[in-house]
Design an enzyme around this catalytic site. Structure first.
Site, short mmCIF file in Angstrom:
data_model
loop_
_atom_site.label_atom_id
_atom_site.label_comp_id
_atom_site.label_asym_id
_atom_site.label_seq_id
_atom_site.Cartn_x
_atom_site.Cartn_y
_atom_site.Cartn_z
N GLY A 1 -35.94 -20.13 -36.03
CA GLY A 1 -35.53 -20.84 -34.81
C GLY A 1 -34.21 -21.51 -35.06
N ARG A 2 -34.25 -22.58 -35.88
CA ARG A 2 -33.05 -23.32 -36.25
C ARG A 2 -31.97 -22.39 -36.80
NH1 ARG A 2 -33.27 -28.49 -38.77
NH2 ARG A 2 -35.47 -28.09 -39.06
N TYR B 1 -35.23 -38.56 -39.23
CA TYR B 1 -35.43 -38.27 -40.65
C TYR B 1 -34.13 -38.15 -41.43
CZ TYR B 1 -36.11 -33.82 -38.07
OH TYR B 1 -36.05 -32.78 -37.16
N GLU C 1 -40.53 -16.32 -38.26
CA GLU C 1 -40.28 -17.15 -37.09
C GLU C 1 -39.01 -18.01 -37.24
OE1 GLU C 1 -43.83 -19.42 -36.65
OE2 GLU C 1 -45.06 -17.70 -36.11
N ARG D 1 -32.24 -36.68 -34.54
CA ARG D 1 -32.55 -36.27 -35.91
C ARG D 1 -32.02 -37.23 -36.99
NH1 ARG D 1 -30.70 -32.16 -37.98
NH2 ARG D 1 -32.50 -31.63 -39.29
N CYS E 1 -28.88 -49.17 -27.82
CA CYS E 1 -29.15 -50.51 -28.36
C CYS E 1 -30.05 -50.43 -29.59
CB CYS E 1 -29.77 -51.38 -27.28
SG CYS E 1 -28.66 -51.71 -25.91
N GLU E 2 -29.58 -49.75 -30.61
CA GLU E 2 -30.29 -49.61 -31.88
C GLU E 2 -29.26 -49.53 -33.00
OE1 GLU E 2 -33.57 -49.52 -32.34
OE2 GLU E 2 -34.19 -49.37 -30.22
N TYR F 1 -32.98 -28.52 -32.04
CA TYR F 1 -33.71 -29.79 -31.99
C TYR F 1 -32.90 -30.95 -31.43
CZ TYR F 1 -37.00 -27.11 -34.67
OH TYR F 1 -37.87 -26.12 -35.07
#
Length: 463
Positions: A318-319, A364, A316, A360, A391-392, A421
């Site tokens: 994907g990325r 993480y 499988e 992302r 605003c972070e 993602y």
């Protein structure tokens, strides 16, 4: 070499940037392993994809934008299809899915993995054959399961006993016999971030080996669902095939147990995906033909050890297919020089997107690279951090990178490796509309997912 490597150590020690980093060509360098195959920096210094300069793309479609190399996407899909001939390659739609991608996957001969009713709806709307789909998810609802059975989805991956009860009841009500696999937790330590490691016991996905054996016995005894085999997924962004060897050994051991106790050899085995891609120069993905050959040898060896006929293998990716195909194109808005404690400084380069189009790095601590895409520069490199407009403080796009000292408002900046993602996890934080996805092929740019507008945001706000 990028800023996450040796150059950062020099800067943090308060030393001058090494002389080899002062060469103008270093800030203009684009390493092939980080970019889609038709991306290049032209003689005039402007980055182009599929023969189209990014300056033209930005002028016509605006920024930020996800720019996807369609030829590269299709080539990577074919590479998996050909390398895994005789197996089933399921494209993991959670990495990035839209109707155009669904059609490409179908045309290139892959299967499709979906994990929600929404992803299933996109696949069906694009005309993907349901018998070539698989449905994942750790909490599939009655509505989602019913729709999958009614549509004729080729296999449903069971994740819990509650889900087994739900699907069994639906199958009886509809007079159907859906094909199922059972997701197992094989206890393999995948060397990746805790949030994307999925085979250890203390997490939400799947069943332990003993529980999976109990579920298999129930499925066989009730004889309502058709049991194909077991499914294992050990995590994401994996560069070492040895973990798959351990996983295969444990899952095939479970299949041998079913054979010995029930006299049934299950016909399929899914070893999942999670194959890594290069976000920075520190990432070293396994070449696809080598990965396929290693998995084949693992299957042969482990099946021989258990005296099993080889089940049909599924994988499988994907990325690994969609991730390298895309870069995000931003416009620089402001640049600040921020002094650091050790006597050096860092350029904070603010762009017109950020964590709403790529969560992302904040989620993480994912690493990315970047380059000025609208021109070449002869300026010396400076340590930079690319940040967004939200605003972070954690709104970081690229934590550490060397960019030219003359980076300025109005420059276009490209961040490669954002095909997986980024758009699929994008949000409207701070009420920022999500960017479009632009597919480029043979000198033509077309919108495959349009840019959101403020009208789109207000349409859902019923007051």
């Amino acid at each position: 070499m990028r800023a996450h490597e040796a150059g950062v150590l020099h800067a943090e020690a308060g030393q001058a940037v090494p002389s080899w980093l002062r060469e103008p060509e270093d800030v203009n360098l684009m390493l092939p392993q980080l970019w889609a195959r038709t991306v290049e920096r032209r003689e005039d210094g402007v980055v182009a994809v599929g023969g189209v300069p990014v300056t033209e793309i930005a002028a016509e479609f605006g920024t930020p934008a996800y720019v996807l190399d369609e030829d590269d996407f299709r080539a990577r899909a074919r590479e998996y299809r050909d390398a895994f001939a005789g197996a089933d390659v399921f494209y993991a739609g959670k990495s990035f899915l839209c109707k155009a991608v669904v059609r490409w996957i179908h045309e290139e001969g892959l299967h499709l993995d979906v994990c929600t009713g929404g992803e299933l709806a996109v696949a069906l709307a694009a005309g993907f054959p349901p018998e070539r789909m698989g449905l994942h998810g750790n909490n599939k609802s009655v509505t989602e399961l019913t729709r999958a059975v009614e549509a004729g989805v080729g296999r449903i991956v069971l994740d819990s006993f509650d889900e087994l009860d739900r699907l069994t009841a639906i199958a009886r009500e509809l007079g159907a016999r859906p094909k199922v696999m059972i997701r197992t937790k094989v206890g393999v330590e995948a060397h990746t971030h805790a949030y994307i490691a999925t085979a250890h016991e203390d997490q939400k996905f799947g069943l332990g080996l003993d529980e999976a054996a109990v579920m298999a016995a129930r499925v066989l005894d009730e004889d309502v669902l058709e049991l194909l085999g077991f499914h294992s997924h050990i995590g994401s962004q994996i560069f070492d095939a040895s973990a798959f060897e351990v996983a295969a050994r444990r899952v095939l051991g479970l299949q041998a147990k079913i054979r010995d106790e029930r006299g049934v050899e299950l016909p399929e085995l899914d070893l999942g995906g999670g194959y890594g891609m290069a976000y920075t120069t520190q990432d070293d993905p396994i070449p696809v033909p080598e990965l396929a050959e290693r998995l084949r040898k693992i299957m042969e060896h482990e099946c021989a050890g258990y005296g099993l006929s080889e089940p049909r293998l599924s994988v499988e990716p994907g990325r690994a297919i969609c991730g390298p195909t895309t870069f995000t194109l931003y416009e620089v808005g402001t640049v600040k020089q921020v002094p650091l404690d050790y006597g050096a400084s860092r350029a904070y380069v603010s762009v017109d997107g950020g964590m709403s189009d790529n969560i992302r790095p904040a989620l993480y601590d994912a690493s990315y690279s970047a380059t000025i895409a609208s021109r070449a520069s002869s300026a010396a490199p400076v340590l930079a951090r690319v940040v967004g407009k939200h605003c972070e403080s954690g709104d970081i796009v690229v934590k550490d990178e060397f960019l030219p000292a003359d980076v300025s408002p109005g420059d276009l900046l490209a961040v490669p490796g954002t095909g997986a993602y980024a758009r699929s996890m994008a949000s409207n934080y701070n009420h920022v509309p999500r960017p479009p996805v632009l597919a480029v092929a043979d000198g033509t740019v077309r919108v495959i997912v349009r840019r959101e507008t403020e009208d789109d945001l207000l349409r859902l706000d019923v007051g």
